[in-house]
Design a protein around this motif. Sequence first.
Motif, PDB file in Angstrom:
ATOM      1  N   ALA A   9      50.360 -44.378 -63.142  1.00  0.00           N
ATOM      2  CA  ALA A   9      51.478 -44.866 -63.959  1.00  0.00           C
ATOM      3  C   ALA A   9      52.759 -44.125 -63.605  1.00  0.00           C
ATOM      4  O   ALA A   9      53.830 -44.735 -63.474  1.00  0.00           O
ATOM      5  CB  ALA A   9      51.157 -44.700 -65.443  1.00  0.00           C
ATOM      6  N   ASN A  10      52.657 -42.799 -63.445  1.00  0.00           N
ATOM      7  CA  ASN A  10      53.833 -42.022 -63.056  1.00  0.00           C
ATOM      8  C   ASN A  10      54.385 -42.485 -61.704  1.00  0.00           C
ATOM      9  O   ASN A  10      55.599 -42.596 -61.511  1.00  0.00           O
ATOM     10  CB  ASN A  10      53.487 -40.537 -62.984  1.00  0.00           C
ATOM     11  CG  ASN A  10      53.151 -39.940 -64.334  1.00  0.00           C
ATOM     12  OD1 ASN A  10      53.482 -40.502 -65.381  1.00  0.00           O
ATOM     13  ND2 ASN A  10      52.478 -38.793 -64.332  1.00  0.00           N
ATOM     14  N   GLY A  11      53.481 -42.746 -60.766  1.00  0.00           N
ATOM     15  CA  GLY A  11      53.913 -43.206 -59.451  1.00  0.00           C
ATOM     16  C   GLY A  11      54.551 -44.580 -59.505  1.00  0.00           C
ATOM     17  O   GLY A  11      55.543 -44.847 -58.816  1.00  0.00           O
ATOM     18  N   LEU A  12      54.001 -45.473 -60.319  1.00  0.00           N
ATOM     19  CA  LEU A  12      54.575 -46.814 -60.465  1.00  0.00           C
ATOM     20  C   LEU A  12      55.984 -46.743 -61.040  1.00  0.00           C
ATOM     21  O   LEU A  12      56.898 -47.436 -60.577  1.00  0.00           O
ATOM     22  CB  LEU A  12      53.675 -47.656 -61.369  1.00  0.00           C
ATOM     23  CG  LEU A  12      54.173 -49.062 -61.715  1.00  0.00           C
ATOM     24  CD1 LEU A  12      54.292 -49.909 -60.458  1.00  0.00           C
ATOM     25  CD2 LEU A  12      53.246 -49.738 -62.723  1.00  0.00           C
ATOM     26  N   LEU A  13      56.187 -45.879 -62.037  1.00  0.00           N
ATOM     27  CA  LEU A  13      57.510 -45.736 -62.653  1.00  0.00           C
ATOM     28  C   LEU A  13      58.511 -45.139 -61.665  1.00  0.00           C
ATOM     29  O   LEU A  13      59.634 -45.632 -61.533  1.00  0.00           O
ATOM     30  CB  LEU A  13      57.401 -44.869 -63.905  1.00  0.00           C
ATOM     31  CG  LEU A  13      56.624 -45.501 -65.066  1.00  0.00           C
ATOM     32  CD1 LEU A  13      56.231 -44.445 -66.102  1.00  0.00           C
ATOM     33  CD2 LEU A  13      57.458 -46.602 -65.720  1.00  0.00           C
ATOM     34  N   LEU A  14      58.094 -44.084 -60.978  1.00  0.00           N
ATOM     35  CA  LEU A  14      58.976 -43.467 -59.995  1.00  0.00           C
ATOM     36  C   LEU A  14      59.311 -44.450 -58.882  1.00  0.00           C
ATOM     37  O   LEU A  14      60.465 -44.564 -58.445  1.00  0.00           O
ATOM     38  CB  LEU A  14      58.311 -42.213 -59.422  1.00  0.00           C
ATOM     39  CG  LEU A  14      59.109 -41.411 -58.391  1.00  0.00           C
ATOM     40  CD1 LEU A  14      60.401 -40.884 -58.993  1.00  0.00           C
ATOM     41  CD2 LEU A  14      58.262 -40.263 -57.849  1.00  0.00           C
ATOM     42  N   GLY A  15      58.295 -45.190 -58.439  1.00  0.00           N
ATOM     43  CA  GLY A  15      58.512 -46.167 -57.381  1.00  0.00           C
ATOM     44  C   GLY A  15      59.419 -47.307 -57.797  1.00  0.00           C
ATOM     45  O   GLY A  15      60.200 -47.823 -56.987  1.00  0.00           O
ATOM     46  N   SER A  16      59.354 -47.702 -59.070  1.00  0.00           N
ATOM     47  CA  SER A  16      60.252 -48.756 -59.567  1.00  0.00           C
ATOM     48  C   SER A  16      61.700 -48.295 -59.492  1.00  0.00           C
ATOM     49  O   SER A  16      62.605 -49.076 -59.163  1.00  0.00           O
ATOM     50  CB  SER A  16      59.884 -49.120 -61.005  1.00  0.00           C
ATOM     51  OG  SER A  16      58.580 -49.651 -61.077  1.00  0.00           O
ATOM     52  N   MET A  17      61.925 -47.015 -59.790  1.00  0.00           N
ATOM     53  CA  MET A  17      63.286 -46.471 -59.696  1.00  0.00           C
ATOM     54  C   MET A  17      63.752 -46.441 -58.240  1.00  0.00           C
ATOM     55  O   MET A  17      64.879 -46.836 -57.931  1.00  0.00           O
ATOM     56  CB  MET A  17      63.322 -45.069 -60.303  1.00  0.00           C
ATOM     57  CG  MET A  17      64.712 -44.568 -60.648  1.00  0.00           C
ATOM     58  SD  MET A  17      64.697 -42.926 -61.397  1.00  0.00           S
ATOM     59  CE  MET A  17      63.659 -43.212 -62.824  1.00  0.00           C
ATOM     60  N   LEU A 250      58.511 -53.189 -53.001  1.00  0.00           N
ATOM     61  CA  LEU A 250      57.155 -52.803 -52.612  1.00  0.00           C
ATOM     62  C   LEU A 250      57.152 -51.420 -51.974  1.00  0.00           C
ATOM     63  O   LEU A 250      56.301 -50.574 -52.286  1.00  0.00           O
ATOM     64  CB  LEU A 250      56.575 -53.831 -51.632  1.00  0.00           C
ATOM     65  CG  LEU A 250      55.191 -53.495 -51.055  1.00  0.00           C
ATOM     66  CD1 LEU A 250      54.142 -53.425 -52.160  1.00  0.00           C
ATOM     67  CD2 LEU A 250      54.782 -54.511 -49.990  1.00  0.00           C
ATOM     68  N   GLY A 251      58.104 -51.157 -51.089  1.00  0.00           N
ATOM     69  CA  GLY A 251      58.196 -49.848 -50.463  1.00  0.00           C
ATOM     70  C   GLY A 251      58.445 -48.756 -51.478  1.00  0.00           C
ATOM     71  O   GLY A 251      57.884 -47.656 -51.378  1.00  0.00           O
ATOM     72  N   GLY A 252      59.274 -49.037 -52.491  1.00  0.00           N
ATOM     73  CA  GLY A 252      59.520 -48.063 -53.545  1.00  0.00           C
ATOM     74  C   GLY A 252      58.266 -47.719 -54.315  1.00  0.00           C
ATOM     75  O   GLY A 252      57.980 -46.542 -54.568  1.00  0.00           O
ATOM     76  N   VAL A 253      57.496 -48.739 -54.669  1.00  0.00           N
ATOM     77  CA  VAL A 253      56.266 -48.512 -55.431  1.00  0.00           C
ATOM     78  C   VAL A 253      55.250 -47.746 -54.587  1.00  0.00           C
ATOM     79  O   VAL A 253      54.621 -46.784 -55.063  1.00  0.00           O
ATOM     80  CB  VAL A 253      55.682 -49.857 -55.913  1.00  0.00           C
ATOM     81  CG1 VAL A 253      54.294 -49.665 -56.509  1.00  0.00           C
ATOM     82  CG2 VAL A 253      56.611 -50.490 -56.946  1.00  0.00           C
ATOM     83  N   VAL A 254      55.085 -48.139 -53.329  1.00  0.00           N
ATOM     84  CA  VAL A 254      54.143 -47.436 -52.447  1.00  0.00           C
ATOM     85  C   VAL A 254      54.558 -45.979 -52.279  1.00  0.00           C
ATOM     86  O   VAL A 254      53.733 -45.060 -52.358  1.00  0.00           O
ATOM     87  CB  VAL A 254      54.053 -48.143 -51.075  1.00  0.00           C
ATOM     88  CG1 VAL A 254      53.266 -47.294 -50.084  1.00  0.00           C
ATOM     89  CG2 VAL A 254      53.399 -49.508 -51.228  1.00  0.00           C
ATOM     90  N   LEU A 255      55.847 -45.755 -52.074  1.00  0.00           N
ATOM     91  CA  LEU A 255      56.342 -44.388 -51.895  1.00  0.00           C
ATOM     92  C   LEU A 255      56.147 -43.570 -53.166  1.00  0.00           C
ATOM     93  O   LEU A 255      55.698 -42.416 -53.111  1.00  0.00           O
ATOM     94  CB  LEU A 255      57.817 -44.413 -51.518  1.00  0.00           C
ATOM     95  CG  LEU A 255      58.479 -43.046 -51.331  1.00  0.00           C
ATOM     96  CD1 LEU A 255      57.856 -42.298 -50.156  1.00  0.00           C
ATOM     97  CD2 LEU A 255      59.983 -43.206 -51.114  1.00  0.00           C
ATOM     98  N   GLY A 256      56.483 -44.160 -54.325  1.00  0.00           N
ATOM     99  CA  GLY A 256      56.338 -43.431 -55.581  1.00  0.00           C
ATOM    100  C   GLY A 256      54.897 -43.062 -55.871  1.00  0.00           C
ATOM    101  O   GLY A 256      54.601 -41.926 -56.275  1.00  0.00           O
ATOM    102  N   VAL A 257      53.977 -43.996 -55.663  1.00  0.00           N
ATOM    103  CA  VAL A 257      52.561 -43.723 -55.916  1.00  0.00           C
ATOM    104  C   VAL A 257      52.040 -42.688 -54.922  1.00  0.00           C
ATOM    105  O   VAL A 257      51.320 -41.746 -55.301  1.00  0.00           O
ATOM    106  CB  VAL A 257      51.743 -45.029 -55.837  1.00  0.00           C
ATOM    107  CG1 VAL A 257      50.244 -44.727 -55.865  1.00  0.00           C
ATOM    108  CG2 VAL A 257      52.110 -45.962 -56.991  1.00  0.00           C
ATOM    109  N   ALA A 258      52.395 -42.842 -53.635  1.00  0.00           N
ATOM    110  CA  ALA A 258      51.917 -41.894 -52.623  1.00  0.00           C
ATOM    111  C   ALA A 258      52.438 -40.489 -52.905  1.00  0.00           C
ATOM    112  O   ALA A 258      51.690 -39.506 -52.819  1.00  0.00           O
ATOM    113  CB  ALA A 258      52.354 -42.363 -51.238  1.00  0.00           C
ATOM    114  N   GLU A 259      53.702 -40.374 -53.245  1.00  0.00           N
ATOM    115  CA  GLU A 259      54.299 -39.073 -53.534  1.00  0.00           C
ATOM    116  C   GLU A 259      53.644 -38.426 -54.747  1.00  0.00           C
ATOM    117  O   GLU A 259      53.325 -37.232 -54.735  1.00  0.00           O
ATOM    118  CB  GLU A 259      55.797 -39.257 -53.771  1.00  0.00           C
ATOM    119  CG  GLU A 259      56.543 -37.984 -54.106  1.00  0.00           C
ATOM    120  CD  GLU A 259      58.005 -38.246 -54.402  1.00  0.00           C
ATOM    121  OE1 GLU A 259      58.576 -37.523 -55.250  1.00  0.00           O
ATOM    122  OE2 GLU A 259      58.583 -39.175 -53.800  1.00  0.00           O
ATOM    123  N   THR A 260      53.420 -39.215 -55.786  1.00  0.00           N
ATOM    124  CA  THR A 260      52.826 -38.676 -57.015  1.00  0.00           C
ATOM    125  C   THR A 260      51.383 -38.241 -56.791  1.00  0.00           C
ATOM    126  O   THR A 260      50.982 -37.145 -57.214  1.00  0.00           O
ATOM    127  CB  THR A 260      52.894 -39.730 -58.136  1.00  0.00           C
ATOM    128  OG1 THR A 260      54.260 -40.096 -58.356  1.00  0.00           O
ATOM    129  CG2 THR A 260      52.316 -39.176 -59.435  1.00  0.00           C
TER     130      THR A 260
END
Length: 309
Positions: A9-17, A250-260
């Motif tokens: 969930a944290n990664g999805l939120l960060l990736g949305s931003m 999509l890239g934002g969500v993938v990046l946010g989830v991967a980073e988290t």
Amino acid sequence: MNTLPQQLANGLLLGSMYGLIAIGYTMVYGIVQLINFAHGEIFMTGAFGALTVYFYILPDGTSMALAVPLMLLGGALVAILIAVGAERFAYRPLRGAPRLAPLITAIGLSLALQEVVRNFYPGADRARAFPGLDTTHDIGSVTIKDADIFLILAAIGCMAALAFFVRRSRTGRAMQATAQDPDTAQLMGIDTNRIIVIAFAIGGFFAAVAAVAYGLKYGNVDYRMGFLMGLKAFTAAVLGGIGNIYGAMLGGVVLGVAETLASAYIDEIPGMQQLGGQSWANVWAFGLLILVLLFRPQGLLGERVADRA
């Protein structure tokens, strides 16, 4: 593994931003083949525009239900004005110049916006408190705040509105035509200058939405906030396929989830205990960018195309 749903969930939120900011990069690049490295600072100025509305315009005691839309309006107005002004006075005169010229101009504009805010906005030389939406909600093992709900609804709403605009409106179709071949589009009667301005304005609006969501979520804003968020958003745009608006999100969500996930779990791998935690988050994010550039340089949803002359 009990924390995995929360981390996702944290990664999805960060990736949305990241995705909201990345759309500004990808729309401008798709139409004028320009990497607007000042876009992170447009995101930053949107945050300070919203802050100005809350602290200097709205009366004390204004409810957040009324304040948030007005802050969003103020932040969007500032971000759009700066984005459109940058296009008109910084980038348009260099449109026929070698590509290095607008790139250097974008970097210079980025630094100039940082210094203007730092020197002329009251108290901007340090982090400024931002009103938050801190009420929490438990959904199973996942805890989210009202600010997170605002972020995810804003991301979904903005993407749906943009998809409808691009696919169904005359202006959206004109944007697609300009992106494919601006010279032919101009011969067919499309005002390409107007289309480019609209692309910058949409990017500025999305950056302002992300900026308000950032402030509501983290509770502070800073004149340096746009630099790293802009780099991450550019990474997301490249990851998804720069020039593709769906790829940007999509890239934002993938990046946010991967980073988290990397920050949370990589230190549990034997021999990698020193590589976890938030201090290594940026390393994994930009490491992912390097891998994408090596093995799929066109991005997840991008296509190999000939370089536009």
